[in-house]
Design an enzyme around this catalytic site. Sequence first.
Site, PDB file in Angstrom:
ATOM      1  N   GLY A 174      -6.922   8.407   7.719  1.00 13.12           N
ATOM      2  CA  GLY A 174      -7.211   8.592   9.196  1.00 13.12           C
ATOM      3  C   GLY A 174      -8.463   8.880   9.464  1.00 13.12           C
ATOM      4  O   GLY A 174      -9.297   8.550   8.493  1.00 13.12           O
TER       5      GLY A 174
ATOM      6  N   ASP B 201       0.656  -1.178   0.018  1.00 10.97           N
ATOM      7  CA  ASP B 201      -0.061   0.051   0.120  1.00 10.97           C
ATOM      8  C   ASP B 201       0.926   1.217  -0.205  1.00 10.97           C
ATOM      9  O   ASP B 201       1.733   1.316   0.697  1.00 10.97           O
ATOM     10  CB  ASP B 201      -0.754   0.045   1.320  1.00 10.97           C
TER      11      ASP B 201
ATOM     12  N   HIS C 121      -9.318   5.050  -1.284  1.00  9.55           N
ATOM     13  CA  HIS C 121      -8.410   5.131  -0.182  1.00  9.55           C
ATOM     14  C   HIS C 121      -9.455   6.022   0.937  1.00  9.55           C
ATOM     15  O   HIS C 121     -10.331   6.703   0.664  1.00  9.55           O
ATOM     16  CB  HIS C 121      -7.177   5.683  -0.359  1.00  9.55           C
TER      17      HIS C 121
HETATM   18 ZN   LIG Z   1      -4.352   5.414   0.683  1.00 12.33          ZN
END
Ligand SMILES: [Zn+2]
Length: 283
Positions: free
Chosen positions: A179, A82, A206
Amino acid sequence: MPLVTSKKMLLDAQKGGYAVGAFNVENMEMVKAVIAAAEELQAPVMLQTTPSTIKYGSLETYFAIVAAEAKKASIPVCLHLDHGSSFELAVQAVKAGYTSVMIDGSGESFEDNIAVSKRVVDVAEACGIPVEAELGKVGGKEDDLEAEADTNTDPAEAKEFVERTGISSLAVAIGTAHGFYAGTPVLDKERVSQIKEIVPVPLVLHGASGLTDEDVRECVERGICKVNFATELRKAYTDAGKKLIEEKPETFDPKKLGVVGMEAVKELVKGRMKVCGCNDKAE
Ligand SMILES: [Zn+2]
């Protein structure tokens, strides 16, 4: 079974109108929990590690753990790099046995992003390993890097980017952040439909930790074929350990902490897999 690549997995998802869940793992316990969830739901699954996780362990260590656990499983498991931060790291991951890699040149100019992504594709594809790249910027904290401003992916640029790089999947920016979210994220979901319209490869989302199930579901309906979940797994794992320590301060065996952490991660992953619609899609 042995590790599989992300190629067929993501093309099947694209055809079937669902998304494969991709879960960031930090240790053996999280690997076991994610694979157990996938096994229970009969879901294909991707496990992934970022450069900071690889620095904490090593490519070889995570490969060994994931390969050993995947071997015992009946469902297809893919190990993915990733946010590969350089050409070199992407190549090292392929050498170490990773079965899918991402090169993240999204912080570079359009041309430089194309150049580094194509360089990785040339090497990885020669080894049969599919490559994910990212165009546009996902906000928030991306591993150790702080993104400056949110810039959503431009559909026409995305089309050109995919054609010129030959990548197998594309991570798009539509207003998600890495986050947890401080406020309510403003997602440009219509953007997913616009990109899907003209880009043939599977699209990746993402920064899904903290998004509502409805948001994730709508993005999948509009064409997202892989959804990354990272932060919320780490939080679930650690919170379970904290709770155990609060309730039983005499706890000293790491295995006891691991057991409650695994249970928490497994439950979370099962929930997210159902939202992605990948349950019962293992072949
Ligand atoms: Zn990412």
